[in-house]
Write an enzyme that holds these catalytic residues in place. Structure first.
Site, PDB file in Angstrom:
ATOM      1  N   LYS A 116      -2.192  92.959  14.399  1.00 42.27           N
ATOM      2  CA  LYS A 116      -2.697  94.089  13.820  1.00 42.27           C
ATOM      3  C   LYS A 116      -4.206  94.232  13.760  1.00 42.27           C
ATOM      4  CE  LYS A 116       1.864  94.950  11.665  1.00 42.27           C
ATOM      5  NZ  LYS A 116       2.704  94.965  10.520  1.00 42.27           N
ATOM      6  N   GLN A 142       2.694  94.215   4.389  1.00 40.19           N
ATOM      7  CA  GLN A 142       3.307  93.579   5.286  1.00 40.19           C
ATOM      8  C   GLN A 142       4.824  93.016   5.002  1.00 40.19           C
ATOM      9  OE1 GLN A 142       2.330  93.140   8.579  1.00 40.19           O
ATOM     10  NE2 GLN A 142       4.521  92.140   8.978  1.00 40.19           N
ATOM     11  N   ASP A 148       2.686 103.264   7.964  1.00 36.98           N
ATOM     12  CA  ASP A 148       3.859 102.408   8.522  1.00 36.98           C
ATOM     13  C   ASP A 148       5.108 103.540   8.408  1.00 36.98           C
ATOM     14  OD1 ASP A 148       3.978  99.948   9.474  1.00 36.98           O
ATOM     15  OD2 ASP A 148       4.026  99.067   7.373  1.00 36.98           O
TER      16      ASP A 148
END
Lengths: 307, 307
Positions: free
Chosen positions: B55, B99, B122
């Site tokens: 990322k 994460q 997200d």
């Protein structure tokens, strides 16, 4: 009547209300709180008025307080917003619902988002709907899906591995109910008006949910022998005599000989939906006293079915 | 290689990144803003570190800023909460991701809820997930479902009436993707490990989504001739030589001769997921300048596919 395989929504709804009345009395004794539902109605759509009055009466029947705020059809978004903001910060109000449908000039999504998540007793706020996807069972869940799930659990001990078909994918019923059934371990198929061969899917369903708003859409050849059929549809049609008749999505007479159990219209999902609105309001009132409230009686009712 | 009916995720992901780089440059020119992604990692799980580094690199490749906040495995919920609260109010940060998975002592649902809805790139905040059910396409949507939807649209002009089967009902992929496909007019069946005869459902699917995390679960007899197969699964297995190999949920070699198109693992959904994370961060950055932003280039990309 014993030979008709009814799931009697009125009976179960009344059973719940008897129980809720007791819970309300306990809460009043222990905390001097009376659960209070605020209802906002915009315009005077006849069907909406019938539903609103049923909710007011149901509150009375379990010794809950309700207040109806009626606005004219031409009320602005800002006016409704301001009322919701005031109710959000009113500690004496535990639940807020806005009767749908709203006039076209009002953005229903934005209105729903304005309601405080912990007072959203219709369970339609995006946060509460999203919590269903997360499998977070501690929030307020939408009433009609809860009603359907409860009625299914009246007939089945476990839903794991059951094949469910849901006709209609609305945000109010089909989608959240489907998510809840998936969380219960069901295989779930959502069909809609674009599905090429709907019967292919409905014929395999152990549990068939009709939530399309399409009168008598479901005929005998759509139904699996021995299925549990939940009819959420309710359409008011004026018949030849000028009398209003309520039609479900299921042709009851045509399918009744094939089913294991079926909900009637009226008297099936509708009364249970109102009982779950009361339940959600009682939960919200309990949580206003004890935010974490792990073990109150209403919560146990949910845990039994939704954990 | 021309005879292999691949949906090349790397190719499409790179095409998106070329486009995003241009959009990022435009935003910088017009508003002096550089989209900035904050990444929170707790512990040092090897797979998570690989994903996080991918990322960070992807941000660099499109001239976006990223900041990685690494916390030790034993960091408390309060510590992570405090960092999120600080990032929420930092105007220089446009997107925040945590994460997953998190250590067991941390409540992932509560963490997700802490992230500001408009910085939740997200798309996993309950509000953003619930907005999918409401059909509200103006919010931030989850990246892996967006990636799948985009790859499907590479092969199909319209999804209306298509029969979809989704294996796996997670809150990260299966459930939100299914809701998005229902909104596109698909018939959608969700199957899970309790489904008695999974092949009965998968064999009819025009579009088969495998998102179970179960290596090579899908064999040839599960696949309809001419289906589009999207493989979301990715499992790292150490083979006999001690080498780590990535397995998808689909036995690629076994099914490839039957499919119309199929995504490989690796190189399918994964790179597209990262590209949608970048896209969401660019959208969030654009919206920090103009909350209503009806017509920026990224938004148009979404509207093409999701309206």
């Amino acid at each position: 009547m014993n030979h008709i395989p009814l799931i009697d929504g009125r009976h179960h709804a009344n059973r719940m209300r008897t129980y809720l009345k007791d819970v309300v009395a306990q809460l009043h004794l222990s905390s001097n709180i009376k659960p209070h539902l605020a209802i906002i109605q915009v315009g005077n759509d006849a069907a909406s008025t019938v539903y609103v009055q049923a909710k007011v009466k149901a509150c009375e029947a379990v010794d809950m307080t309700s207040t109806l705020y009626s606005f004219p059809q031409e009320a602005t978004q800002d006016t409704i917003d301001a009322k919701i903001v005031a109710l959000n910060s009113d500690a004496m109000v535990h639940g807020i619902i806005v009767q749908l449908p709203l006039p076209a000039h009002i953005n229903a999504f934005d209105i729903t988002c304005k309601i405080a998540v912990h007072k959203d007793v219709d369970g339609l706020h995006p946060f509460n709907q999203g919590a269903l996807i997360a499998g977070h069972v501690d929030g307020l869940m939408p009433c009609t899906p809860l009603a359907c799930l409860d009625l299914i659990y009246q007939e089945m001990e476990s839903l794991v591995g059951q094949n469910v078909c849901i006709i209609g994918c609305s945000k109010l019923v089909g989608l959240p109910l489907g998510v809840m059934l998936i969380k219960q371990g069901c295989t779930v198929t959502f069909i809609n008006r674009s599905t090429p061969n709907p019967a292919h899917f409905t014929q395999c369903a152990d549990i068939l949910i009709a939530a399309a708003g399409s009168p008598h859409l479901v005929q005998a050849d759509w139904v699996k022998q021995g299925a549990v059929v939940i009819d959420v549809g309710i359409t008011r049609i004026i018949n030849a005599d000028g009398k209003a008749v309520l039609y479900g999505d299921v042709d009851f007479d045509a399918v009744v000989s094939k089913v294991h159990k079926i909900t009637p219209v009226p008297g099936g999902v509708g009364p249970m939906t109102v009982s779950y609105l009361l339940t959600n309001t009682v939960i919200a009132a309990y949580k206003s006293v004890d935010k974490d409230m792990p073990n109150n009686p209403v919560h146990q009712l949910f845990e039994k079915q939704l954990s």
